[in-house]
Design a protein around this motif. Structure first.
Motif, short mmCIF file in Angstrom:
data_model
loop_
_atom_site.label_atom_id
_atom_site.label_comp_id
_atom_site.label_asym_id
_atom_site.label_seq_id
_atom_site.Cartn_x
_atom_site.Cartn_y
_atom_site.Cartn_z
N SER A 29 0.83 -1.21 0.00
CA SER A 29 0.00 0.00 0.00
C SER A 29 0.86 1.26 0.00
CB SER A 29 -0.93 0.00 1.22
OG SER A 29 -1.86 -1.07 1.15
N ALA A 30 1.93 1.25 0.80
CA ALA A 30 2.84 2.41 0.83
C ALA A 30 3.52 2.60 -0.52
CB ALA A 30 3.88 2.23 1.92
N VAL A 62 -8.88 2.37 5.00
CA VAL A 62 -10.11 1.62 4.84
C VAL A 62 -10.04 0.90 3.49
CG1 VAL A 62 -12.62 1.81 4.56
CG2 VAL A 62 -11.42 3.25 6.24
N ARG A 63 -10.52 -0.35 3.45
CA ARG A 63 -10.49 -1.09 2.19
C ARG A 63 -11.38 -0.39 1.16
NH1 ARG A 63 -9.17 -5.91 0.00
NH2 ARG A 63 -8.19 -6.62 1.92
N PRO A 64 -10.83 -0.10 -0.03
CA PRO A 64 -11.64 0.53 -1.07
C PRO A 64 -12.82 -0.37 -1.45
CG PRO A 64 -9.30 0.58 -1.64
CD PRO A 64 -9.45 -0.34 -0.47
N ALA A 65 -13.93 0.26 -1.78
CA ALA A 65 -15.10 -0.50 -2.21
C ALA A 65 -14.78 -1.24 -3.50
CB ALA A 65 -16.28 0.44 -2.42
N LYS A 66 -15.42 -2.37 -3.70
CA LYS A 66 -15.18 -3.16 -4.90
C LYS A 66 -15.53 -2.31 -6.12
CE LYS A 66 -15.82 -7.89 -6.59
NZ LYS A 66 -14.41 -8.21 -6.38
N GLY A 67 -14.60 -2.22 -7.06
CA GLY A 67 -14.81 -1.41 -8.25
C GLY A 67 -14.40 0.04 -8.10
N ALA A 68 -13.92 0.43 -6.91
CA ALA A 68 -13.49 1.81 -6.70
C ALA A 68 -12.29 2.12 -7.59
CB ALA A 68 -13.14 2.05 -5.24
N ASN A 69 -12.19 3.34 -8.03
CA ASN A 69 -11.10 3.75 -8.91
C ASN A 69 -9.91 4.33 -8.15
OD1 ASN A 69 -12.45 3.06 -11.34
ND2 ASN A 69 -13.65 4.96 -11.18
N HIS A 102 -3.51 1.63 -8.98
CA HIS A 102 -2.70 1.00 -10.03
C HIS A 102 -3.22 -0.41 -10.28
CE1 HIS A 102 0.85 -0.87 -11.91
NE2 HIS A 102 1.22 0.37 -12.23
N SER A 103 -3.13 -0.88 -11.52
CA SER A 103 -3.68 -2.19 -11.88
C SER A 103 -3.07 -3.33 -11.05
CB SER A 103 -3.45 -2.46 -13.37
OG SER A 103 -2.07 -2.39 -13.69
N GLU A 104 -1.75 -3.30 -10.82
CA GLU A 104 -1.13 -4.37 -10.02
C GLU A 104 -1.57 -4.29 -8.56
OE1 GLU A 104 3.05 -4.87 -10.37
OE2 GLU A 104 3.00 -5.19 -12.55
N TYR A 105 -1.73 -3.07 -8.06
CA TYR A 105 -2.20 -2.90 -6.69
C TYR A 105 -3.63 -3.41 -6.57
CZ TYR A 105 -3.15 -0.57 -2.19
OH TYR A 105 -3.50 -0.29 -0.88
N ARG A 106 -4.45 -3.17 -7.59
CA ARG A 106 -5.82 -3.67 -7.58
C ARG A 106 -5.84 -5.19 -7.50
NH1 ARG A 106 -10.41 -1.32 -8.93
NH2 ARG A 106 -9.35 0.42 -9.98
N GLU A 107 -4.92 -5.82 -8.24
CA GLU A 107 -4.85 -7.29 -8.22
C GLU A 107 -4.46 -7.78 -6.82
OE1 GLU A 107 -2.47 -10.93 -10.48
OE2 GLU A 107 -2.39 -8.89 -11.28
N ILE A 108 -3.53 -7.07 -6.19
CA ILE A 108 -3.12 -7.45 -4.83
C ILE A 108 -4.30 -7.31 -3.88
CG2 ILE A 108 -1.67 -6.76 -2.87
CD1 ILE A 108 0.45 -5.90 -4.97
N LEU A 109 -5.04 -6.23 -4.01
CA LEU A 109 -6.21 -6.01 -3.14
C LEU A 109 -7.25 -7.11 -3.34
CD1 LEU A 109 -6.75 -2.14 -3.45
CD2 LEU A 109 -5.64 -3.39 -1.59
#
Length: 418
Positions: free
Chosen positions: A238-239, A253-260, A278-285
């Protein structure tokens, strides 16, 4: 037995417990009614009340007594009856209020540091500061109030200000911050009539070389993710992908599903921050998704607090627990973590990684500043190494493009070799 202050008398009751009161003129025709001191004689409050009692003033009008507290400047502040409604508790509370009013009024009249700090802390110049900045300011404002509270601001000289700064010279960061807060306070006081000039500006600037945070290298990331406890991993990602400070990362706070974007309020600056995901961060989340409002959780599923995360981080990096005992970490982990420590890799260094990645991708300093919530000046400070690399790459590219002509100038065109 400790001697009691003037006019303070103690009496034992049948059980032997002592009761104290203030009795001025006792045994004379001008004697005042006793003022109870219902406080433990071993407490600081008892002795404070003894001190305050010396400034009490009473006047008699027939059978009625009027009570006052006499301030340092000769002002009389009306008080309730010592045994009236509310009893001694209400009486001594009124004494406290009178003392505070007198101190404030006297301070305003004499333009003291005490009065200036009170005025400053009620002004938007202070109230609009972020909470963390207020906390840092408060530490130095308390010191200024403690040392110079009763001193008129105009009496402060550059010599005295420099002496106060020099007292903190063993910790340059503290000395520099103290000088800055004092200067801001005096600058606030100049247009409000507390002083004619800001003498702190004429003091020596504190030489303080800030150790630059080291951006993490590939091997540092590999060592960390291989050996650090799993609960520490996600905050590091995250950092890295948001560039935020640990005080903002850990309680995310965990971003809502689909949040940009990740949206938050930076605790240091109070500014609203919007970081596209970022796309890779989204995959990690998505891979680490757990139905919990908090993003960063311990292994037992409970949210991390900043203090607990820092403690766990320290324990993992040093292989020493909170009691100072060695942990049961494997030799390989101890060696890897020791190497990370020696390399100077800390959590805040991830912020520099984020800045570097954004700059190397071609973002402007303003764009980087908006994402990581950092001033453009600080982005420039962080980007010195990136700019050097960029200049070196551009320089070599230009040499490659001009190489044919440059080679001819250096070595000739080769026609004269045979």
């Amino acid at each position: 037995m400790v001697d009691l202050p003037r006019h303070i008398r103690g009496r034992p009751n049948p059980s032997g417990r002592m009761y104290f009161s203030f009795e001025k003129g006792r045994g004379t025709p001008a004697a005042w009614p006793p003022v109870p001191l219902p406080f433990d004689s071993q407490s600081d409050e008892f002795w404070r009340r003894c001190r305050q009692s010396q400034a009490l003033h009473a006047e008699r009008d027939g059978e009625v007594w009027a009570w006052f507290w006499l301030g340092a400047g000769g002002r009389l502040h009306a008080l309730p009856q010592p045994r009236g409604e509310g009893g001694p508790t209400a009486f001594w509370a009124a004494v406290d209020q009178a003392e505070e009013r007198d101190r404030t009024a006297d301070g305003e009249a004499r333009r003291t540091f005490d009065a200036l700090i009170t005025l400053y802390m009620a002004h938007p110049a202070y109230t609009n500061l972020a909470d963390l900045t207020k906390r840092d300011y408060d530490r130095h404002l308390r010191a200024i109030r403690r040392d110079w509270g009763d001193v008129p601001v105009s009496d402060l000289t550059a010599v005295s200000a420099q002496a106060a700064i020099d007292l903190r010279a063993d910790t340059p960061a503290v000395a520099r911050y103290f000088r800055s807060v004092l200067s801001k306070l005096l600058a606030f006081g100049v247009p409000r009539g507390f002083c004619a000039t800001n003498v702190a500006r004429t003091t020596e600037k504190v030489e303080h070389e800030v150790e630059p945070h080291v951006p993490w290298t590939d091997w540092a990331f590999e060592a960390f993710f291989e050996h650090a406890r799993p609960g520490l991993h996600l905050p590091v990602y995250s950092a890295l992908y948001t560039g935020q400070r640990s005080i903002d990362v850990i309680p995310m706070v965990r971003p809502a599903k689909g949040a940009n974007a990740v949206e938050l309020i930076a605790r240091k600056t109070g500014a609203a921050v919007y970081v596209p995901i970022h796309s890779e961060y989204r995959e990690i989340l998505e891979r680490t998704h757990i139905d919990h409002t908090a993003l960063h959780l311990r292994e037992d599923g409970e949210p991390w607090t900043l203090a607990a995360y820092r403690t766990a981080w320290q324990r993992d990096f040093t292989s020493v627990n909170a009691k100072g005992q060695p942990t049961s970490a494997s030799p390989a982990k101890k060696a890897a973590m020791a190497r990370l420590r020696e390399g100077g890799f800390v959590f805040h260094g991830l912020r520099k990684n984020a800045v570097n990645m954004l700059l190397e991708a071609g973002n402007t300093e303003a764009e980087v500043s908006a994402i990581v919530e950092m001033s453009e000046q600080m982005v420039r400070h962080y980007s010195r190494d990136v700019n050097k690399r960029r200049l070196a790459v551009n320089g070599m590219r230009k040499l490659e493009e001009a190489w044919i002509e440059t080679r001819k100038n250096l070595f000739g065109d080769g026609s004269a070799r045979h």
